[in-house]
Motif scaffolding. Sequence first.
Motif, PDB file in Angstrom:
ATOM      1  N   VAL A 294       0.770  -1.596   0.150  1.00  0.00           N
ATOM      2  CA  VAL A 294      -0.594  -0.444   0.119  1.00  0.00           C
ATOM      3  C   VAL A 294       0.409   1.469   0.021  1.00  0.00           C
ATOM      4  O   VAL A 294       0.561   1.821  -0.411  1.00  0.00           O
ATOM      5  N   ARG A 295       2.042   1.092   0.900  1.00  0.00           N
ATOM      6  CA  ARG A 295       3.257   3.178   1.045  1.00  0.00           C
ATOM      7  C   ARG A 295       3.201   2.800  -0.630  1.00  0.00           C
ATOM      8  O   ARG A 295       3.296   4.449  -0.710  1.00  0.00           O
ATOM      9  N   ASP A 296       3.788   1.925  -1.821  1.00  0.00           N
ATOM     10  CA  ASP A 296       4.273   2.697  -3.246  1.00  0.00           C
ATOM     11  C   ASP A 296       3.509   2.801  -3.758  1.00  0.00           C
ATOM     12  O   ASP A 296       3.447   3.297  -5.314  1.00  0.00           O
ATOM     13  N   ILE A 297       1.550   2.877  -3.872  1.00  0.00           N
ATOM     14  CA  ILE A 297       0.886   3.530  -4.305  1.00  0.00           C
ATOM     15  C   ILE A 297       1.085   5.047  -4.033  1.00  0.00           C
ATOM     16  O   ILE A 297       0.467   5.450  -5.719  1.00  0.00           O
ATOM     17  N   LEU A 298       1.913   5.007  -3.344  1.00  0.00           N
ATOM     18  CA  LEU A 298       1.940   6.776  -2.943  1.00  0.00           C
ATOM     19  C   LEU A 298       3.255   7.547  -4.426  1.00  0.00           C
ATOM     20  O   LEU A 298       2.884   8.154  -4.945  1.00  0.00           O
ATOM     21  N   ASP A 299       4.032   6.927  -4.072  1.00  0.00           N
ATOM     22  CA  ASP A 299       4.464   7.216  -5.576  1.00  0.00           C
ATOM     23  C   ASP A 299       3.803   7.613  -6.824  1.00  0.00           C
ATOM     24  O   ASP A 299       5.130   7.745  -8.401  1.00  0.00           O
ATOM     25  N   ILE A 300       2.882   6.111  -7.325  1.00  0.00           N
ATOM     26  CA  ILE A 300       2.664   6.602  -8.843  1.00  0.00           C
ATOM     27  C   ILE A 300       1.364   7.286  -8.946  1.00  0.00           C
ATOM     28  O   ILE A 300       1.138   7.248 -10.130  1.00  0.00           O
ATOM     29  N   ILE A 301       0.277   7.963  -7.946  1.00  0.00           N
ATOM     30  CA  ILE A 301       0.100   8.466  -8.387  1.00  0.00           C
ATOM     31  C   ILE A 301      -0.126   9.989  -8.570  1.00  0.00           C
ATOM     32  O   ILE A 301       1.252  10.885  -7.692  1.00  0.00           O
ATOM     33  N   PRO A 302      -1.039  11.174  -8.350  1.00  0.00           N
ATOM     34  CA  PRO A 302      -0.404  12.444  -8.863  1.00  0.00           C
ATOM     35  C   PRO A 302      -0.274  13.764  -7.381  1.00  0.00           C
ATOM     36  O   PRO A 302      -0.516  13.111  -7.148  1.00  0.00           O
ATOM     37  N   GLU A 303       0.473  13.503  -7.620  1.00  0.00           N
ATOM     38  CA  GLU A 303       0.903  14.782  -6.070  1.00  0.00           C
ATOM     39  C   GLU A 303      -0.290  14.963  -5.334  1.00  0.00           C
ATOM     40  O   GLU A 303       0.037  14.990  -4.557  1.00  0.00           O
ATOM     41  N   ASN A 304      -1.244  15.838  -6.568  1.00  0.00           N
ATOM     42  CA  ASN A 304      -1.997  16.729  -4.962  1.00  0.00           C
ATOM     43  C   ASN A 304      -3.255  15.528  -4.543  1.00  0.00           C
ATOM     44  O   ASN A 304      -4.026  15.708  -4.126  1.00  0.00           O
ATOM     45  N   THR A 305      -3.136  14.333  -5.045  1.00  0.00           N
ATOM     46  CA  THR A 305      -4.117  12.939  -4.360  1.00  0.00           C
ATOM     47  C   THR A 305      -3.082  12.528  -3.811  1.00  0.00           C
ATOM     48  O   THR A 305      -3.782  11.587  -2.605  1.00  0.00           O
ATOM     49  N   ARG A 306      -2.079  12.877  -2.759  1.00  0.00           N
ATOM     50  CA  ARG A 306      -1.157  12.066  -2.307  1.00  0.00           C
ATOM     51  C   ARG A 306      -1.244  12.231  -0.483  1.00  0.00           C
ATOM     52  O   ARG A 306      -1.537  10.872  -0.062  1.00  0.00           O
ATOM     53  N   ASP A 307      -1.585  13.495  -0.466  1.00  0.00           N
ATOM     54  CA  ASP A 307      -2.148  13.785   0.417  1.00  0.00           C
ATOM     55  C   ASP A 307      -3.443  12.807   1.132  1.00  0.00           C
ATOM     56  O   ASP A 307      -3.704  12.465   2.577  1.00  0.00           O
ATOM     57  N   TYR A 308      -4.604  12.702  -0.092  1.00  0.00           N
ATOM     58  CA  TYR A 308      -5.910  12.045   0.564  1.00  0.00           C
ATOM     59  C   TYR A 308      -5.528  11.217   0.707  1.00  0.00           C
ATOM     60  O   TYR A 308      -6.106  10.271   1.282  1.00  0.00           O
ATOM     61  N   PHE A 309      -4.309  10.512   0.054  1.00  0.00           N
ATOM     62  CA  PHE A 309      -4.335   8.727   0.159  1.00  0.00           C
ATOM     63  C   PHE A 309      -3.748   8.511   1.501  1.00  0.00           C
ATOM     64  O   PHE A 309      -4.673   7.787   1.824  1.00  0.00           O
ATOM     65  N   ARG A 310      -3.059   9.556   1.868  1.00  0.00           N
ATOM     66  CA  ARG A 310      -2.246   9.023   3.240  1.00  0.00           C
ATOM     67  C   ARG A 310      -2.927   8.682   3.798  1.00  0.00           C
ATOM     68  O   ARG A 310      -3.384   8.010   4.658  1.00  0.00           O
ATOM     69  N   LYS A 311      -3.471  10.023   3.970  1.00  0.00           N
ATOM     70  CA  LYS A 311      -4.584  10.632   4.851  1.00  0.00           C
ATOM     71  C   LYS A 311      -5.525   8.824   5.507  1.00  0.00           C
ATOM     72  O   LYS A 311      -6.156   8.862   6.372  1.00  0.00           O
ATOM     73  N   SER A 312      -6.820   8.843   4.318  1.00  0.00           N
ATOM     74  CA  SER A 312      -7.574   8.093   4.223  1.00  0.00           C
ATOM     75  C   SER A 312      -7.150   6.824   4.442  1.00  0.00           C
ATOM     76  O   SER A 312      -7.633   6.786   5.164  1.00  0.00           O
ATOM     77  N   ARG A 313      -6.083   6.708   4.035  1.00  0.00           N
ATOM     78  CA  ARG A 313      -5.494   5.018   4.309  1.00  0.00           C
ATOM     79  C   ARG A 313      -5.208   4.420   5.858  1.00  0.00           C
ATOM     80  O   ARG A 313      -4.814   3.981   6.011  1.00  0.00           O
ATOM     81  N   GLU A 314      -3.833   5.468   6.028  1.00  0.00           N
ATOM     82  CA  GLU A 314      -3.133   5.513   7.492  1.00  0.00           C
ATOM     83  C   GLU A 314      -4.565   5.635   8.673  1.00  0.00           C
ATOM     84  O   GLU A 314      -4.486   5.150   9.850  1.00  0.00           O
ATOM     85  N   ALA A 315      -5.804   6.205   8.402  1.00  0.00           N
ATOM     86  CA  ALA A 315      -6.441   6.922   9.244  1.00  0.00           C
ATOM     87  C   ALA A 315      -7.212   4.974   9.112  1.00  0.00           C
ATOM     88  O   ALA A 315      -7.697   4.484  10.696  1.00  0.00           O
ATOM     89  N   ALA A 316      -7.833   4.319   7.952  1.00  0.00           N
ATOM     90  CA  ALA A 316      -8.060   2.772   8.526  1.00  0.00           C
ATOM     91  C   ALA A 316      -7.167   2.042   8.748  1.00  0.00           C
ATOM     92  O   ALA A 316      -7.930   0.758   9.166  1.00  0.00           O
ATOM     93  N   PHE A 317      -6.297   2.039   8.972  1.00  0.00           N
ATOM     94  CA  PHE A 317      -4.315   0.891   8.923  1.00  0.00           C
ATOM     95  C   PHE A 317      -4.476   1.653  10.358  1.00  0.00           C
ATOM     96  O   PHE A 317      -4.289   0.799  11.710  1.00  0.00           O
ATOM     97  N   GLY A 318      -4.978   2.769  11.078  1.00  0.00           N
ATOM     98  CA  GLY A 318      -4.264   3.166  12.167  1.00  0.00           C
ATOM     99  C   GLY A 318      -2.745   3.126  12.566  1.00  0.00           C
ATOM    100  O   GLY A 318      -2.415   2.909  13.936  1.00  0.00           O
ATOM    101  N   MET A 319      -2.353   3.961  11.059  1.00  0.00           N
ATOM    102  CA  MET A 319      -0.841   3.460  11.557  1.00  0.00           C
ATOM    103  C   MET A 319      -0.090   4.217  10.002  1.00  0.00           C
ATOM    104  O   MET A 319      -0.877   4.249   8.875  1.00  0.00           O
ATOM    105  N   THR A 320       1.343   4.479  10.357  1.00  0.00           N
ATOM    106  CA  THR A 320       1.578   5.003   9.155  1.00  0.00           C
ATOM    107  C   THR A 320       1.526   4.025   7.155  1.00  0.00           C
ATOM    108  O   THR A 320       1.880   2.634   7.917  1.00  0.00           O
ATOM    109  N   LEU A 321       1.353   4.794   6.940  1.00  0.00           N
ATOM    110  CA  LEU A 321       1.669   3.734   5.795  1.00  0.00           C
ATOM    111  C   LEU A 321       3.345   2.801   5.538  1.00  0.00           C
ATOM    112  O   LEU A 321       2.852   1.464   5.196  1.00  0.00           O
ATOM    113  N   GLU A 322       4.125   3.572   6.114  1.00  0.00           N
ATOM    114  CA  GLU A 322       5.187   2.715   6.215  1.00  0.00           C
ATOM    115  C   GLU A 322       5.535   1.962   6.933  1.00  0.00           C
ATOM    116  O   GLU A 322       5.555   1.251   6.707  1.00  0.00           O
TER     117      GLU A 322
END
Lengths: 225, 225
Positions: free
Chosen positions: B112-140
């Motif tokens: 899941v962490r690797d997705i950050l690197d292939i999506i547009p920069e202006n969507t990375r914040d959304y992706f990280r925040k929504s997924r980290e909330a779901a997992f309860g930890m950082t993507l790393e």
Amino acid sequence: MAIRLFELAGSNPDHLFSPYCWRTRFSLAHKGLDFESVPWRFTENDRLGFSGQNKVPVLVDGETVVHDSWTIATYLDLTYPQKTLKTEAAHLRFLNAWADTVLHPAIARMVVRDILDIIPENTRDYFRKSREAAFGMTLEQVVEGREDRRDAFRAVLNPLRIVLRAQPWLGGDAPDYADYIVAGSLMWPRSVSAFDIMPPNDLVTDWFKKTRALFDGMAEKALRP
Amino acid sequence: MAIRLFELAGSNPDHLFSPYCWRTRFSLAHKGLDFESVPWRFTENDRLGFSGQNKVPVLVDGETVVHDSWTIATYLDLTYPQKTLKTEAAHLRFLNAWADTVLHPAIARMVVRDILDIIPENTRDYFRKSREAAFGMTLEQVVEGREDRRDAFRAVLNPLRIVLRAQPWLGGDAPDYADYIVAGSLMWPRSVSAFDIMPPNDLVTDWFKKTRALFDGMAEKALRP
């Protein structure tokens, strides 16, 4: 000549607890085929010599001897095509493989110790030694803390739960071998243990009860510990 | 009017990585239906307003708008009955539910962490925040130690492996939606990460390769990171 089914039994010959034998039992009932149950206990390998191997279920239908629950189900569909079990459906194999390799280990970790109490005394040593070798620990250690693992078991059932949200039976509008695979698996813990592994107020639990009620309550009335 | 498929894309519009969109892509190819791919990125909810929801895949076929990969597959079988995907098979739902609830979480924990690197920069914040909330930890933290979890992932594939010992495709003698469900799931890690989660020398890995080669190598040729 009547069909005979060699089934795993406890000390009481009516105490049937093998998930694989239950699959065959449901399948015969589904097709409305009468059969004679032949109780078989662990270590009675000589009695299965005629079948060329040492596991039940073994189905004897006239001159034909079939073993392995999956093979028996497909044999029944070919030989008695009325009321199909839908074993010709290629997608069914996945459910069968999942039940055998995911559901069964999860069940075993909850109830395997309790089997000792329902099988004949002269087979307990065999059962304990063979299973403890497989698990690499005592049977008591295997089931330890099972109260705390109920939530994890509930999660194992997730894919079933999702299917049952969309349709009343795993087979769709009516029960078929898909239902008997999983109900057979779940008859095992129900038959060997007073510890109830099924989640309360749950779609899977409701479906299992409905499946036990089939065939005049055949599984509902089955002997429990 | 051509069929249009709204698909999740990376920065590069040809970089397709949604398991659900891949299921639809395989299904359209299976039926030999031409379609226009419409790249869609995370957060572009306005562009899907016409469909009444905010997720892809969305299929637009003339006046008909269909969303959700399962619903799209059943729609395609009803509307274009040639070369059936076999979505009418009740047993197929279990495989779909297993892929969504067991296979996908196992995959996510690896890539899941690797997705950050292939999506547009202006969507990375959304992706990280929504997924980290779901997992309860950082993507790393989610993907940490993934090298050590490859064996566990291999075990998750067990039921597939058993099926593929008995038949060449999950659909039996020929590929059907069963194959596209799982191949779609596996196109996701393949498309987003250089970390290879597939076990070497394995029946499932071989089957996945064979599935990627279908339709003139459609999935084999797909863009990777």
